[in-house]
Write an enzyme that holds these catalytic residues in place. Structure first.
Site, PDB file in Angstrom:
ATOM      1  N   VAL A 123      35.673  37.347  55.735  1.00 54.24           N
ATOM      2  CA  VAL A 123      34.754  36.819  56.746  1.00 54.24           C
ATOM      3  C   VAL A 123      35.391  36.874  58.133  1.00 54.24           C
ATOM      4  O   VAL A 123      34.709  36.839  59.151  1.00 54.24           O
ATOM      5  CB  VAL A 123      34.351  35.369  56.398  1.00 54.24           C
ATOM      6  CG1 VAL A 123      33.318  34.826  57.376  1.00 54.24           C
ATOM      7  CG2 VAL A 123      33.792  35.292  54.971  1.00 54.24           C
ATOM      8  N   HIS A 180      29.173  44.715  62.331  1.00 54.12           N
ATOM      9  CA  HIS A 180      28.783  43.340  62.658  1.00 54.12           C
ATOM     10  C   HIS A 180      28.977  43.160  64.157  1.00 54.12           C
ATOM     11  O   HIS A 180      29.983  42.663  64.617  1.00 54.12           O
ATOM     12  CB  HIS A 180      29.665  42.372  61.866  1.00 54.12           C
ATOM     13  CG  HIS A 180      29.268  40.935  62.008  1.00 54.12           C
ATOM     14  ND1 HIS A 180      27.982  40.493  61.860  1.00 54.12           N
ATOM     15  CD2 HIS A 180      30.014  39.825  62.279  1.00 54.12           C
ATOM     16  CE1 HIS A 180      27.941  39.180  62.016  1.00 54.12           C
ATOM     17  NE2 HIS A 180      29.162  38.760  62.278  1.00 54.12           N
TER      18      HIS A 180
END
Length: 317
Positions: A123, A180
Site C-alpha cells: 500500500v 495510481h
C-alpha cells in the site's frame, strides 16, 4: 494456504490504515489470526489492545497480537505493507521514492526470511514503484506480490458516479487501469450502471461527457481532496476496505476480478513493471492478468501512465 478459519494475516505498519484494516478483518472474521508490526512498538501494542477490545464487543474471536519484532509475522498467509512516510514539504519526488524504497527493502527482506510463502499486498506510496521494490528485494514470485490501488480508485469512481446519478452504489461497476496517480485510466466502456455501459448512458443522454470528465478528474484527485480536507492526515478507511476486499478474495479463493498493481510480462505490451490492470485474485495470489482490448486513445493514456511508473522505478537508487 490454510482456510479462512485458520488463516494468519500480518500488517506491517500500524498507522491509520493498519488499525482500520485490523478492525475490519477482525469484525468480518475473514481470518483467524492478525499480527500488527511497526517500529513504534508501544503504539502498536496499544492499537492491538484497542482493536482487540472492540472485537470483544462484536463477539469476534480473531486473535490479534503486535509489536516491533518481525519474527511475529512468521508463517503468515498474507502480509499487508502500509509502512512508509508521506511526502513532506521540501521533499522531492526522488527523496520520497528513495526513502520509502529503503523502508520497503527492509520489510521485503524480513518477509523473505519469515513468510516466503505469503501473498504480499503493498500500500506504501509511490505505489507502483514500491510494489516493484517489494518484488525485487523479497525474491517472491510475481504472483505473490501485488499493489492496492485500482480497487480504491474504482471504488472512488463508483462512489462519485452513484452520487451523481442518485442510484445505489451497488448498481455501479467501475474499472480503473494504469498507475495510481493523475494518469489513471477509468475505462468507461467497461464501467456500468445497472449493467448498462457508461458510454451507452452518455449516448442516450442520461449522462453527458462533461459530467463524466469531472467525475474522472475528481477520482484522480480523490486522495488529494481528502488530504486537503483532513489537513493533518490522509485517507485510511477506504484504503483499508480495499485491502480487506483483496484479502477476502485470496483467503476464500473467490477468484474475483479486480484492478490491482500487478507484474506484467508482455500483457498490455508491457514487461518487467507493476501496473494497475484487472487481475483474478485467488488462493495462489494473482492467478491471471485479464486483458481488455483498448482503443487507441485509451492505450495512449495507459502508455503515458506506464512511462511515468518506469521513470519512478528508474529513479530509485
Amino acid at each position: 494456504m490454510r482456510s479462512s478459519r485458520s488463516a494468519k494475516v500480518s500488517l506491517v505498519g500500524a498507522g491509520n490504515i493498519g488499525g482500520a484494516l485490523a478492525h475490519m478483518l477482525g469484525a468480518s472474521q475473514v481470518v483467524k489470526e492478525l499480527v500488527l508490526v511497526d517500529v513504534a512498538g508501544g503504539m502498536t501494542e496499544g492499537k492491538v489492545l484497542d482493536v482487540g477490545q472492540a472485537l470483544a464487543l462484536l463477539g469476534s474471536d480473531v486473535y490479534i497480537t503486535g509489536g516491533s519484532d518481525y519474527a511475529a509475522i512468521e508463517h503468515s498467509d498474507a502480509v499487508v505493507v502500509t509502512a512508509g512516510i508521506p511526502r513532506k514539504e521540501g521533499m522531492s519526488r526522488e527523496d520520497l521514492l528513495n526513502t520509502n524504497a529503503a523502508v520497503v527493502r527492509n520489510i521485503a527482506e524480513n518477509i523473505a526470511k519469515y513468510s516466503p510463502g505469503a501473498l504480499v499486498i503493498v500500500v506504501t506510496n509511490p505505489l507502483d514503484a514500491m510494489v516493484w521494490c517489494m518484488y525485487k528485494y523479497s525474491g517472491l514470485p510475481a504472483n505473490r506480490v501485488v499493489g492496492m490501488a485500482g480497487v480504491l480508485d474504482s471504488a472512488r469512481f463508483s462512489f462519485f458516479l452513484a452520487r451523481h446519478m442518485n442510484v445505489s452504489v451497488s448498481s455501479v461497476s467501475a474499472m480503473v487501469l494504469g498507475g495510481h496517480g493523475d494518469l489513471m485510466l477509468p475505462l468507461l466502456r467497461y464501467s456500468t450502471v445497472g449493467g448498462v455501459p457508461v458510454e451507452s448512458l452518455i449516448e442516450s443522454g442520461r449522462l453527458n461527457r462533461g459530467d463524466i470528465a469531472a467525475i474522472v478528474e475528481r477520482t484522480r484527485k480523490g486522495g488529494e481532496e481528502i488530504v486537503k480536507l483532513l489537513k493533518t492526515g490522509s485517507a485510511y478507511c477506504a484504503p483499508a476496505a480495499s485491502c480487506a476486499h483483496m484479502l477476502e478474495s485470496y483467503v476464500r479463493d473467490k477468484r474475483s476480478i479486480m484492478p490491482c498493481s500487478a507484474y506484467l510480462d508482455g500483457q498490455y505490451g508491457v514487461r518487467d513493471l507493476f501496473v494497475g490492470v484487472p487481475v483474478i485474485i485467488g488462493e495462489k495470489g494473482v492467478e491471471e492478468v485479464v486483458e481488455f482490448p483498448l482503443t487507441a486513445e485509451e492505450q495512449a493514456v495507459f502508455d503515458q501512465s506506464v512511462e511515468l511508473i518506469r521513470g519512478s522505478v528508474s529513479a530509485i537508487s
